[in-house]
Enzyme design. Structure first.
Site, PDB file in Angstrom:
ATOM      1  N   GLY A   1     -26.545  34.810  14.646  1.00 59.21           N
ATOM      2  CA  GLY A   1     -25.474  35.793  14.786  1.00 59.21           C
ATOM      3  C   GLY A   1     -24.210  35.379  14.062  1.00 59.21           C
ATOM      4  CB  ALA A   2     -22.678  32.088  13.366  1.00 57.05           C
TER       5      ALA A   2
ATOM      6  N   GLY B   1      10.086  32.625  30.593  1.00 61.09           N
ATOM      7  CA  GLY B   1      10.016  33.879  31.324  1.00 61.09           C
ATOM      8  C   GLY B   1       9.611  35.028  30.418  1.00 61.09           C
ATOM      9  N   GLY B   2      10.218  36.194  30.659  1.00 64.38           N
ATOM     10  CA  GLY B   2       9.891  37.378  29.869  1.00 64.38           C
ATOM     11  C   GLY B   2      10.197  37.219  28.396  1.00 64.38           C
TER      12      GLY B   2
END
Length: 532
Positions: free
Chosen positions: A419-420, A185-186
């Protein structure tokens, strides 16, 4: 510390600590006493240690000092009676790890399932605040059934206090979370904010919604292990940074990590200037295969380049096409980011970009120098990656390197394409020094691919039997004229082409020269907007 009266722990935590210390390992004749009176055996039967056992195992011997031992619950509702939960189910305090100060908290599952009420939450938040004031790491052990339902919104308020302090501490002091039981949960969002999450096989379970809720909402049948085991989060989700087979090994890993890291963002302890220590290395270039397309394990290069057995890999089982972790270079802690040609050729994809960016930003927070080892053929092509948002994820890596102002040193071992090449801490992203080995190829793409584009018309008109020879000839010409490190060095994009055996000493010399470097230009703004 005076004894604390409690219906569950009559001797208080001090007495419990003494009893555990005296009785470990448990003697057969005393098992019944401990099972009935202290619920320790029940915890052990689950394959888990008790909260105080965990604390004493992590900290140096006899250094733990407890804070808030008399805090208890103030709510009477739905069967819960006021003042019945000792230390409100969480043990908090401080101590030492290898002589370095830390704050620590450990949820106690034997006290109402370790559920979190308002006082429980306040205690944890207070310990994080004290760690900030003391400029030292904070370690949290999560073993809890979640929010204490009987306390209603007060339980949620307790979580909110913790989340706020986690965020305040982020980038100022290292925060380490250990999932030593259920965390659901939280409760998962506190570890999610912290820097490193440690998990343990057969012990850790971590998820936002459990199997029953999922079944009722989506009609999916799934087990708790499938949702949130140590393996699931180490290999698939990427939530966990470390996975160990036992609590003992996990806590030794925590000790080693704390010893490696600065105490806080301004700590210079891990960056002392000492004489360079030479290291007997194999011919490091012998690790590299003859064929450019053949894989090898970047960890072998790291093992030779850095101090013996010093590399501590982070997220070793997730996005294995990139390797990140901490190492020592002649005693100096550095962050290492390396392509991994042994796994999908070391190509960058969405997960690898996220993994690298997160690690880079942590190192930059604490001025840990970054050493990047490049052998990357590009970003992963394909519909799947485009739809997962590789543009957005790849931009995180670019952003993280560009934003980082710590020392940045880059070595191109073999391939650096497209781009790498830019993304892996090139000179254009303000690496302080970029080196290339003689085997390095730096270009828009591989030679064969470039030839097929540049000479497409000629290739269409060639007889099939001559195509292979033509491509090989033109590819060799392209490598000589456009791809090698010497060409990049002519433009200043590579500072020097160096022999692999010189790399370790050269990097150490750079670290010493760049100590205390400052940025010449800083754009004044509140903060940038990283593409999360």
């Amino acid at each position: 510390m005076e004894e604390q009266k409690s219906s569950i722990f009559p001797a208080g935590i001090t007495g419990l600590k003494n009893k555990i210390t005296e009785s470990m390992p448990f003697k057969k004749e005393k098992e019944s006493e401990y099972a009935d009176k202290y619920k320790l055996q029940k915890q052990h039967d689950k394959g888990k240690l008790h909260a105080i056992e965990r604390i004493t195992m992590i900290l140096d011997k006899d250094t733990f000092k407890e804070i808030g031992s008399r805090v208890t619950n103030h709510t009477s509702a739905l069967g819960l009676r006021e003042d019945t939960l000792p230390y409100d189910g969480v043990i908090t305090g401080y101590g030492l790890i290898k002589g370095q100060k830390v704050y620590i908290y450990s949820q106690d599952f034997t006290v109402m399932g370790g559920t979190l009420g308002i006082e429980h939450g306040k205690k944890i938040a207070h310990v994080i605040e004290l760690a900030i004031k003391s400029k030292c790491p904070v370690i949290g052990m999560n073993d809890s059934g979640g929010a204490r339902i009987q306390e209603g919104v007060n339980s949620l308020a307790g979580y909110g206090e913790i989340f706020y302090m986690n965020t305040l501490a982020s980038g100022y002091i290292p925060q380490i979370s250990i999932i030593a039981g259920p965390c659901a949960g939280g409760a998962v969002y506190s570890p999610g904010i912290t820097d490193f999450i440690f998990t343990i096989d057969e012990v850790s379970n971590m998820f936002v919604t459990g199997p029953k809720v999922i079944k009722s909402v989506t009609n999916e049948t799934v087990t708790a292990d499938e949702l949130g085991s140590a393996r699931a989060h180490s290999t698939t989700s990427g939530v966990a940074h470390f996975r160990y087979e036992s609590e003992e090994k996990c806590y030794e890993g925590v000790r080693n990590l704390v010893d490696m890291l600065p105490q806080y963002y301004g700590d210079k302890r891990t960056f002392k200037q000492e004489s360079y220590v030479n290291k007997a290395q194999k011919a490091i270039d012998s690790i590299m295969p003859e064929r450019m397309t053949q894989g090898y394990d970047m960890r072998h290069v790291i093992a030779e380049m850095f101090d013996k057995d010093s590399f501590m890999e982070v997220q070793a089982e997730f996005a294995q096409n990139i390797v990140v972790g901490f190492a020592k270079l002649s005693g100096v802690t550095v962050g290492v980011v390396g392509s991994q040609p042994n796994y999908v050729a070391g190509v960058l994809d969405c997960d690898a970009s996220d993994k690298g960016a997160r690690f880079i930003r942590f190192c930059d927070c604490y001025n840990i120098p970054l050493i990047t080892l490049v052998d990357v053929p590009g970003f992963m092509p394909g519909l799947n990656q485009e739809m997962k948002g590789i543009i957005r994820h790849g931009a995180k890596l670019l952003y993280a390197y560009s934003e980082a102002t710590t020392i940045k040193l880059t070595v191109v071992l073999r391939k650096a394409y497209g781009g790498a090449y830019i993304a892996m801490c090139s000179k254009h992203l303000r690496a302080d020094f970029v080196y290339a080995w003689p085997s390095a190829e730096i270009a828009v793409m591989g030679a064969e691919g470039a030839v097929e584009i540049i000479h497409s018309k000629e290739l269409r008109n060639l007889p099939k039997g001559q195509v292979g020879e033509f491509i090989n000839q033109k590819a060799n010409e392209y490598r000589e004229s456009c791809m090698n490190g010497e060409i990049a060095a002519k433009y200043g994009y590579v500072d020097e082409v160096i022999d692999p055996t010189e790399t370790r000493e050269r990097l150490y010399s750079d670290l010493m020269m760049l100590r205390g470097k400052s940025e010449l230009t800083v754009v004044r703004k509140k903060h940038g907007n990283i593409p999360l």
